[in-house]
Structure formats: structure tokens, C-alpha cells
Write a protein that holds these residues in place. Structure first.
Motif, PDB file in Angstrom:
ATOM      1  N   LYS A 166       0.808  -1.218   0.000  1.00  0.00           N
ATOM      2  CA  LYS A 166       0.000   0.000   0.000  1.00  0.00           C
ATOM      3  C   LYS A 166       0.845   1.275   0.000  1.00  0.00           C
ATOM      4  CE  LYS A 166      -4.242  -1.278  -0.001  1.00  0.00           C
ATOM      5  NZ  LYS A 166      -5.055  -0.876  -1.138  1.00  0.00           N
ATOM      6  N   SER A 167       2.164   1.166  -0.198  1.00  0.00           N
ATOM      7  CA  SER A 167       3.006   2.366  -0.188  1.00  0.00           C
ATOM      8  C   SER A 167       2.703   3.282  -1.373  1.00  0.00           C
ATOM      9  CB  SER A 167       4.488   1.987  -0.162  1.00  0.00           C
ATOM     10  OG  SER A 167       4.819   1.214  -1.294  1.00  0.00           O
ATOM     11  N   ASN A 168       2.093   2.745  -2.434  1.00  0.00           N
ATOM     12  CA  ASN A 168       1.688   3.556  -3.592  1.00  0.00           C
ATOM     13  C   ASN A 168       0.176   3.656  -3.685  1.00  0.00           C
ATOM     14  OD1 ASN A 168       4.339   4.015  -4.532  1.00  0.00           O
ATOM     15  ND2 ASN A 168       4.365   1.984  -5.465  1.00  0.00           N
ATOM     16  N   GLY A 169      -0.485   3.684  -2.571  1.00  0.00           N
ATOM     17  CA  GLY A 169      -1.950   3.748  -2.567  1.00  0.00           C
ATOM     18  C   GLY A 169      -2.536   2.426  -3.035  1.00  0.00           C
ATOM     19  N   HIS A 170      -3.561   2.495  -3.869  1.00  0.00           N
ATOM     20  CA  HIS A 170      -4.268   1.297  -4.325  1.00  0.00           C
ATOM     21  C   HIS A 170      -3.627   0.659  -5.550  1.00  0.00           C
ATOM     22  CE1 HIS A 170      -7.288   2.176  -1.419  1.00  0.00           C
ATOM     23  NE2 HIS A 170      -7.641   3.303  -2.003  1.00  0.00           N
ATOM     24  N   ASN A 171      -2.497   1.201  -6.013  1.00  0.00           N
ATOM     25  CA  ASN A 171      -1.868   0.693  -7.233  1.00  0.00           C
ATOM     26  C   ASN A 171      -0.562  -0.044  -6.968  1.00  0.00           C
ATOM     27  OD1 ASN A 171      -3.900   1.878  -8.890  1.00  0.00           O
ATOM     28  ND2 ASN A 171      -2.909   3.835  -8.606  1.00  0.00           N
ATOM     29  N   GLY A 172      -0.332  -0.456  -5.732  1.00  0.00           N
ATOM     30  CA  GLY A 172       0.899  -1.160  -5.381  1.00  0.00           C
ATOM     31  C   GLY A 172       0.915  -2.587  -5.910  1.00  0.00           C
ATOM     32  N   LEU A 173       2.094  -3.193  -5.828  1.00  0.00           N
ATOM     33  CA  LEU A 173       2.229  -4.590  -6.231  1.00  0.00           C
ATOM     34  C   LEU A 173       1.314  -5.458  -5.388  1.00  0.00           C
ATOM     35  CD1 LEU A 173       6.121  -4.828  -6.555  1.00  0.00           C
ATOM     36  CD2 LEU A 173       4.451  -4.624  -8.401  1.00  0.00           C
ATOM     37  N   ALA A 174       0.766  -6.502  -6.003  1.00  0.00           N
ATOM     38  CA  ALA A 174      -0.171  -7.385  -5.298  1.00  0.00           C
ATOM     39  C   ALA A 174       0.143  -8.835  -5.643  1.00  0.00           C
ATOM     40  CB  ALA A 174      -1.601  -7.048  -5.690  1.00  0.00           C
ATOM     41  N   TRP A 175      -0.025  -9.706  -4.645  1.00  0.00           N
ATOM     42  CA  TRP A 175       0.275 -11.121  -4.795  1.00  0.00           C
ATOM     43  C   TRP A 175      -0.862 -11.965  -4.244  1.00  0.00           C
ATOM     44  CZ3 TRP A 175       3.359  -7.432  -2.665  1.00  0.00           C
ATOM     45  CH2 TRP A 175       4.594  -7.164  -3.269  1.00  0.00           C
ATOM     46  N   ILE A 176      -0.932 -13.198  -4.733  1.00  0.00           N
ATOM     47  CA  ILE A 176      -1.804 -14.212  -4.157  1.00  0.00           C
ATOM     48  C   ILE A 176      -0.954 -15.460  -4.035  1.00  0.00           C
ATOM     49  CG2 ILE A 176      -3.766 -15.760  -4.571  1.00  0.00           C
ATOM     50  CD1 ILE A 176      -5.181 -13.401  -5.923  1.00  0.00           C
ATOM     51  N   GLY A 177      -0.971 -16.059  -2.864  1.00  0.00           N
ATOM     52  CA  GLY A 177      -0.196 -17.278  -2.699  1.00  0.00           C
ATOM     53  C   GLY A 177      -0.216 -17.764  -1.272  1.00  0.00           C
ATOM     54  N   PHE A 178       0.459 -18.881  -1.068  1.00  0.00           N
ATOM     55  CA  PHE A 178       0.560 -19.444   0.270  1.00  0.00           C
ATOM     56  C   PHE A 178       1.518 -18.615   1.105  1.00  0.00           C
ATOM     57  CE2 PHE A 178      -0.917 -23.280  -1.959  1.00  0.00           C
ATOM     58  CZ  PHE A 178      -1.970 -23.621  -1.126  1.00  0.00           C
ATOM     59  N   VAL A 179       1.085 -18.296   2.296  1.00  0.00           N
ATOM     60  CA  VAL A 179       1.917 -17.587   3.260  1.00  0.00           C
ATOM     61  C   VAL A 179       2.016 -18.466   4.502  1.00  0.00           C
ATOM     62  CG1 VAL A 179       1.149 -15.333   2.412  1.00  0.00           C
ATOM     63  CG2 VAL A 179       0.020 -16.339   4.392  1.00  0.00           C
ATOM     64  N   GLU A 180       3.027 -18.182   5.317  1.00  0.00           N
ATOM     65  CA  GLU A 180       3.153 -18.871   6.595  1.00  0.00           C
ATOM     66  C   GLU A 180       2.965 -17.846   7.697  1.00  0.00           C
ATOM     67  OE1 GLU A 180       6.173 -22.156   7.017  1.00  0.00           O
ATOM     68  OE2 GLU A 180       7.023 -21.006   5.349  1.00  0.00           O
ATOM     69  N   PHE A 181       2.363 -18.289   8.780  1.00  0.00           N
ATOM     70  CA  PHE A 181       2.145 -17.424   9.940  1.00  0.00           C
ATOM     71  C   PHE A 181       3.072 -17.849  11.068  1.00  0.00           C
ATOM     72  CE2 PHE A 181      -1.797 -17.154   7.593  1.00  0.00           C
ATOM     73  CZ  PHE A 181      -2.140 -15.830   7.702  1.00  0.00           C
ATOM     74  N   SER A 182       3.470 -16.879  11.872  1.00  0.00           N
ATOM     75  CA  SER A 182       4.230 -17.194  13.076  1.00  0.00           C
ATOM     76  C   SER A 182       3.313 -17.920  14.056  1.00  0.00           C
ATOM     77  CB  SER A 182       4.766 -15.908  13.709  1.00  0.00           C
ATOM     78  OG  SER A 182       3.694 -15.081  14.118  1.00  0.00           O
ATOM     79  N   LYS A 183       3.883 -18.461  15.120  1.00  0.00           N
ATOM     80  CA  LYS A 183       3.073 -19.164  16.127  1.00  0.00           C
ATOM     81  C   LYS A 183       1.984 -18.260  16.690  1.00  0.00           C
ATOM     82  CE  LYS A 183       6.580 -22.303  17.879  1.00  0.00           C
ATOM     83  NZ  LYS A 183       7.372 -22.670  19.065  1.00  0.00           N
ATOM     84  N   SER A 184       2.326 -16.989  16.907  1.00  0.00           N
ATOM     85  CA  SER A 184       1.355 -16.050  17.478  1.00  0.00           C
ATOM     86  C   SER A 184       0.341 -15.568  16.451  1.00  0.00           C
ATOM     87  CB  SER A 184       2.082 -14.837  18.061  1.00  0.00           C
ATOM     88  OG  SER A 184       2.685 -14.088  17.007  1.00  0.00           O
ATOM     89  N   GLY A 185       0.642 -15.753  15.161  1.00  0.00           N
ATOM     90  CA  GLY A 185      -0.240 -15.268  14.104  1.00  0.00           C
ATOM     91  C   GLY A 185      -0.051 -13.788  13.805  1.00  0.00           C
ATOM     92  N   ASP A 244     -10.191  -9.005  -5.556  1.00  0.00           N
ATOM     93  CA  ASP A 244      -9.389  -8.706  -4.375  1.00  0.00           C
ATOM     94  C   ASP A 244      -8.877  -7.268  -4.348  1.00  0.00           C
ATOM     95  OD1 ASP A 244      -9.189 -11.346  -2.949  1.00  0.00           O
ATOM     96  OD2 ASP A 244      -8.544 -11.922  -4.958  1.00  0.00           O
ATOM     97  N   ARG A 245      -8.547  -6.705  -5.493  1.00  0.00           N
ATOM     98  CA  ARG A 245      -8.042  -5.329  -5.545  1.00  0.00           C
ATOM     99  C   ARG A 245      -9.128  -4.335  -5.173  1.00  0.00           C
ATOM    100  NH1 ARG A 245      -3.159  -3.254  -6.664  1.00  0.00           N
ATOM    101  NH2 ARG A 245      -1.874  -4.397  -8.100  1.00  0.00           N
ATOM    102  N   HIS A 246      -8.713  -3.240  -4.568  1.00  0.00           N
ATOM    103  CA  HIS A 246      -9.627  -2.134  -4.259  1.00  0.00           C
ATOM    104  C   HIS A 246     -10.255  -1.660  -5.569  1.00  0.00           C
ATOM    105  CE1 HIS A 246     -10.906   1.890  -3.066  1.00  0.00           C
ATOM    106  NE2 HIS A 246     -10.855   1.450  -1.811  1.00  0.00           N
ATOM    107  N   PRO A 247     -11.530  -1.266  -5.560  1.00  0.00           N
ATOM    108  CA  PRO A 247     -12.190  -0.819  -6.798  1.00  0.00           C
ATOM    109  C   PRO A 247     -11.452   0.321  -7.513  1.00  0.00           C
ATOM    110  CG  PRO A 247     -13.818  -1.100  -5.066  1.00  0.00           C
ATOM    111  CD  PRO A 247     -12.473  -1.302  -4.436  1.00  0.00           C
ATOM    112  N   LEU A 248     -10.734   1.148  -6.782  1.00  0.00           N
ATOM    113  CA  LEU A 248      -9.990   2.245  -7.411  1.00  0.00           C
ATOM    114  C   LEU A 248      -8.570   1.851  -7.793  1.00  0.00           C
ATOM    115  CD1 LEU A 248     -11.110   5.170  -5.071  1.00  0.00           C
ATOM    116  CD2 LEU A 248     -12.050   4.509  -7.295  1.00  0.00           C
ATOM    117  N   GLY A 249      -8.164   0.653  -7.456  1.00  0.00           N
ATOM    118  CA  GLY A 249      -6.805   0.197  -7.729  1.00  0.00           C
ATOM    119  C   GLY A 249      -6.652  -0.361  -9.130  1.00  0.00           C
ATOM    120  N   SER A 250      -5.395  -0.469  -9.540  1.00  0.00           N
ATOM    121  CA  SER A 250      -5.110  -1.041 -10.855  1.00  0.00           C
ATOM    122  C   SER A 250      -3.786  -1.788 -10.790  1.00  0.00           C
ATOM    123  CB  SER A 250      -5.047   0.051 -11.920  1.00  0.00           C
ATOM    124  OG  SER A 250      -3.959   0.918 -11.652  1.00  0.00           O
TER     125      SER A 250
END
Length: 149
Positions: free
Chosen positions: A11-30, A72-78
Motif C-alpha cells: 500500500k506504499s503507492n496507494g491502491h496501485n501497489g504490487l499485489a500477490w496471491i499465494g501461500f503464506v506462513e504465519f508465526s506461532k502467534s499469528g 481482491d483489488r480495491h475498486p480504485l486500484g489497478s
């Protein structure tokens, strides 16, 4: 560590930042999400448009589950979303379409995350911790980031 398919957007460039979909891992605390050799820490108080921040750069990220309708992207994002090639089969099971559109997606491959380098950074004690009510979680972690280099 639990693994789950998620949507992540810088989100450093507002709604037009790089975006990914994939498997992530969480820490024990989440509280920490690991993906593509990045570690994102949950913000206690949401930022301007993110709910996590990169513990190395301080950039805000939006992290959420994937939407069944694929919007998934914000309606104003691209910009194209980059699904990890190892998660496409699982992603297609979650959404209402059968193939990945080249107009909307660019397939990528996530880099394995070295969690030990982040654990060291996160567990370093600092002297500049602000205990006042006005200090936010992000402020204190930002001090940690700045002082660890």
C-alpha cells in the motif's frame, strides 16, 4: 507454522501497489506473515490503508483472505496481481473461475523465506521504546528497524 492462501498488496503507492496471491506462513502467534522472503508484522492500530507492515522497510501492506469472486483489488486500484505458481491450483478451487486471465494476472514464483533473519531483528531489544500512550506499535517497531542497521 500454519500455511494459508492469502491476498497481499503493498500500500506504499496507494491502491496501485504490487499485489500477490499465494501461500503464506504465519508465526506461532499469528502476528507475523512470511511470504516471498518478506516478513509482515500486524499493525496493532491500522495504518492509512494497510493492516501489516514490512519489518525491514516499514512499508504498509494489506493482507486478507482471497475473495470468492476474484475481486481482491480495491475498486480504485489497478495493476496485475501476481499469483504464485505453486498456489494456482488451490486458488482456482477458491474462486468462481476456471483459468487465470493474462489480462489480470502475471504468474510468479515466491522465494522461500529465511525466517531466522527476521527472528533476530524482531527480538532485538532497543532503548528508544516509547512507553507513552501516544506511541503506536508501528512507531516502536520503526525505531527497532532504524536502530538495527
Amino acid at each position: 507454522m500454519k500455511s494459508k492462501i492469502m491476498y497481499l498488496e503493498n500500500k506504499s503507492n496507494g491502491h496501485n501497489g504490487l499485489a500477490w496471491i499465494g501461500f503464506v506462513e504465519f508465526s506461532k502467534s499469528g502476528q507475523t506473515v512470511y511470504f516471498d522472503n518478506k516478513a509482515l508484522k500486524k499493525l496493532k492500530i491500522s495504518g492509512i490503508s494497510g493492516n501489516y507492515f514490512n519489518i525491514e522497510t516499514g512499508e504498509e501492506y494489506w493482507v486478507s483472505g482471497v475473495k470468492k469472486n476474484g475481486q481482491d483489488r480495491h475498486p480504485l486500484g489497478s495493476g496485475k496481481i501476481m499469483p504464485d505458481k505453486n498456489s494456482i491450483e488451490e486458488y482456482l478451487k477458491l474462486v468462481d473461475f476456471k483459468t487465470i486471465s493474462e489480462q489480470k494476472y502475471t504468474i510468479t514464483e515466491f522465494i522461500q523465506t529465511d525466517k531466522t533473519r527476521f527472528n533476530t531483528k524482531e527480538n532485538t531489544e532497543i532503548e528508544l521504546r516509547d512507553e507513552s500512550r501516544q506511541a503506536t506499535f508501528y512507531d516502536n517497531n520503526r525505531r527497532k528497524l532504524i536502530n538495527s542497521y
